[in-house]
Motif scaffolding. Structure first.
Motif, short mmCIF file in Angstrom:
data_model
loop_
_atom_site.label_atom_id
_atom_site.label_comp_id
_atom_site.label_asym_id
_atom_site.label_seq_id
_atom_site.Cartn_x
_atom_site.Cartn_y
_atom_site.Cartn_z
N SER A 79 30.32 1.95 -42.45
CA SER A 79 29.20 2.33 -41.57
C SER A 79 28.24 1.18 -41.31
O SER A 79 27.06 1.40 -41.06
CB SER A 79 28.43 3.50 -42.20
OG SER A 79 27.89 3.12 -43.46
N ALA A 113 26.44 1.56 -38.09
CA ALA A 113 25.91 2.90 -37.79
C ALA A 113 25.31 3.55 -39.03
O ALA A 113 25.37 4.77 -39.18
CB ALA A 113 27.01 3.78 -37.21
N SER A 114 24.70 2.77 -39.90
CA SER A 114 24.13 3.34 -41.12
C SER A 114 22.95 4.25 -40.84
O SER A 114 22.62 5.12 -41.66
CB SER A 114 23.70 2.20 -42.07
OG SER A 114 24.81 1.47 -42.52
N LEU A 152 22.87 6.62 -38.88
CA LEU A 152 23.33 7.99 -38.65
C LEU A 152 23.50 8.76 -39.95
O LEU A 152 23.63 9.99 -39.93
CB LEU A 152 24.67 7.97 -37.90
CG LEU A 152 24.69 7.34 -36.51
CD1 LEU A 152 26.07 7.46 -35.89
CD2 LEU A 152 23.64 7.97 -35.60
N ILE A 153 23.51 8.08 -41.08
CA ILE A 153 23.72 8.72 -42.38
C ILE A 153 22.38 8.82 -43.10
O ILE A 153 21.76 7.81 -43.41
CB ILE A 153 24.73 7.93 -43.24
CG1 ILE A 153 26.06 7.78 -42.48
CG2 ILE A 153 24.96 8.62 -44.57
CD1 ILE A 153 27.07 6.93 -43.22
N ASN A 213 24.28 15.71 -42.89
CA ASN A 213 23.04 15.05 -43.31
C ASN A 213 22.05 16.04 -43.90
O ASN A 213 21.98 17.20 -43.48
CB ASN A 213 22.39 14.33 -42.12
CG ASN A 213 23.11 13.05 -41.76
OD1 ASN A 213 23.62 12.34 -42.62
ND2 ASN A 213 23.16 12.75 -40.47
N ALA A 247 18.04 10.87 -36.55
CA ALA A 247 18.71 10.71 -37.84
C ALA A 247 17.90 11.33 -38.97
O ALA A 247 18.46 11.73 -39.98
CB ALA A 247 18.96 9.23 -38.11
N THR A 266 22.17 17.70 -39.37
CA THR A 266 23.02 17.07 -38.36
C THR A 266 24.30 16.57 -39.01
O THR A 266 24.44 16.57 -40.23
CB THR A 266 22.29 15.91 -37.68
OG1 THR A 266 21.86 14.97 -38.68
CG2 THR A 266 21.07 16.40 -36.93
N ALA A 306 27.01 13.27 -39.03
CA ALA A 306 27.46 11.94 -38.64
C ALA A 306 28.98 11.95 -38.65
O ALA A 306 29.61 12.25 -39.66
CB ALA A 306 26.93 10.88 -39.60
N PRO A 339 31.62 5.63 -34.44
CA PRO A 339 30.65 6.62 -34.93
C PRO A 339 30.05 7.45 -33.80
O PRO A 339 29.94 7.00 -32.66
CB PRO A 339 29.57 5.74 -35.58
CG PRO A 339 29.61 4.47 -34.79
CD PRO A 339 31.05 4.29 -34.35
N SER A 340 29.67 8.67 -34.11
CA SER A 340 28.97 9.54 -33.18
C SER A 340 28.07 10.47 -33.98
O SER A 340 28.01 10.39 -35.21
CB SER A 340 29.94 10.32 -32.29
OG SER A 340 30.84 11.07 -33.08
N PHE A 341 27.40 11.38 -33.25
CA PHE A 341 26.33 12.15 -33.87
C PHE A 341 26.35 13.56 -33.32
O PHE A 341 26.34 13.74 -32.10
CB PHE A 341 25.00 11.44 -33.56
CG PHE A 341 23.80 11.99 -34.27
CD1 PHE A 341 23.67 11.81 -35.63
CD2 PHE A 341 22.81 12.67 -33.59
CE1 PHE A 341 22.56 12.30 -36.29
CE2 PHE A 341 21.71 13.17 -34.24
CZ PHE A 341 21.57 12.98 -35.60
#
Length: 399
Positions: free
Chosen positions: A121, A124-125, A127-128, A152, A164, A169, A171, A184-186
């Motif tokens: 990640s 895209a960290s 997102l976590i 999350n 985030a 949510t 990730a 990555p996506s959300f």
């Protein structure tokens, strides 16, 4: 930091005995710090994940682990988050780092002749955020990769993005390690995702929703044949478990969405949104073959900032303009490019006919406006089907 193994075929006996091959095993990880074991996985070797480091029990050829040959070796010092079970990936093991801010892959390196923990990640960290649960759905076809879903939690310390920091949510990481692809996506919904689980190729989630001012917990499944959340579908002449299409504009059995504003799709066309009252709504026009009622959600995909390689050097800081964009589509009914909605209806129009799925390339031009990033944003204005295979766009660079 101690590992216990019972006697073979005697799961409740942990007596050491005479150190025979089928006797119990007790071994401690003696290191310079306390490493509490939080998870284990049987992979290439027996992998042991602790709060401060990652270990493995090496095996020679096909020899089993016995009290006489067991040895625990340290590999990396990252630490795994307690309460989240590592997931087996293609050739490695995915785990959440101790502080809950990074996704790592524990895999064997032929170069280092040991295990390494690569940061999956890295880009895209954000997102976590304080993960609560994790599950991996392995690829089921040749045109997709493994899908890792991380639920999350809440975090008051992480304010990098408002989205985030929101609890409940998901990730999502699409992984194809053979091609070095990490996408990555959300995901978010009207409510909170609380847990996620995978059964072969089905993805299940527990969702907390507020219905009539009360908290409700639903078990829901991801379905590629639906375009709304927590939805019900009605078909003409359907048998159980599907709902039968009503013969009038009155639709019931919607008590699970009481007081919610729902999207209404009838025969591949969008009607006005309706608020559920007493478990029912009234359609603007009755359907003839298909009806879906559920919660709408926003879709947004944005490309990376455009940075061409020119003989004159980089164009960092210079203004750029996206002149035109050509998305490559598959069975798509709705899509907007930088706020410009693509028309999918063709002339002549037939009254009551839905939007026909389109497969091919749609060209959007001209696109006005300069920026320093030259990004293309894809959105949707209606909860219909959309699959973007790729996108080609032209950019003009100014001085």
């Amino acid at each position: 930091n101690t590992l216990w193994g019972s006697r073979v075929d005697d799961f409740f006996s942990f007596e050491i005995g005479d150190l025979l091959d089928d006797d119990a095993i007790i071994i401690s990880q003696n290191t310079d710090q306390a490493n509490a074991i939080v998870a284990m996985r049987s992979g290439r070797d027996l992998q042991i994940f602790t709060t401060g480091a990652e270990f493995f029990v090496p095996q020679a050829d096909l020899d089993p682990i016995t009290p006489n040959n067991i040895a625990v070796k340290a590999a990396t010092r990252r630490g795994a988050k307690a309460g989240i079970r590592p997931a087996a990936s293609e050739g490695g093991t995915l785990f959440i780092q101790r502080e809950g801010k990074a996704l790592r892959e524990f895999s064997f390196s032929d170069v280092a002749l040991s295990y390494v923990s690569d940061n999956i990640s890295l880009l895209a960290s954000h997102l976590i955020v304080n993960p609560l649960d994790m599950a991996l759905r392995s690829a089921v076809s040749t045109d997709e990769g493994d899908l890792l879903l991380i639920v999350n939690g809440t975090s008051t310390a992480d304010t990098r993005t408002a989205a985030a920091a929101q609890s409940g949510t998901i990730a999502a990481f699409m992984l194809d390690r053979s091609q070095s692809v990490v996408a990555p996506s959300f995901f978010e919904t009207d409510g909170e995702f609380r847990n996620v689980g995978v059964d072969v190729d089905d993805i299940y989630v527990i969702v907390k929703r507020t219905i009539s001012s009360s908290a409700k917990y639903y078990v829901e499944v991801f379905d590629d044949d639906r375009t709304t959340d927590s939805s019900l579908q009605y078909f003409s002449g359907a048998a159980a478990p599907d709902q039968s299409l009503p013969g009038s504009t009155a639709v019931s059995s919607l008590s699970h969405l009481e007081a919610k504003l729902c999207a209404v799709i009838v025969d591949d066309d969008i009607q006005n949104s309706k608020t559920v009252s007493s478990g029912a709504i009234t359609l603007d026009l009755a359907g003839s073959s298909y009806l879906e009622i559920g919660l709408d959600y926003d879709v947004e995909v944005k490309t990376q900032p455009f940075e061409p390689r020119l003989a004159s050097g980089n164009v960092q800081g210079q203004r750029r303009r996206v002149i035109e964009a050509s998305p490559i589509l598959d069975n798509t009914q709705n899509l907007s490019v930088n706020g410009h909605e693509i028309p999918f209806r063709t002339l002549p129009l037939t009254l009551g006919q839905g939007v026909q799925p389109y497969t091919g390339i749609k060209r959007v031009a001209p696109l006005l406006g300069y920026s320093r990033e030259a990004q293309v944003t894809l959105t949707m204005t209606a909860p219909l089907f959309c699959t973007v295979v790729g996108i080609e766009y032209k950019v003009s660079v100014g001085q």
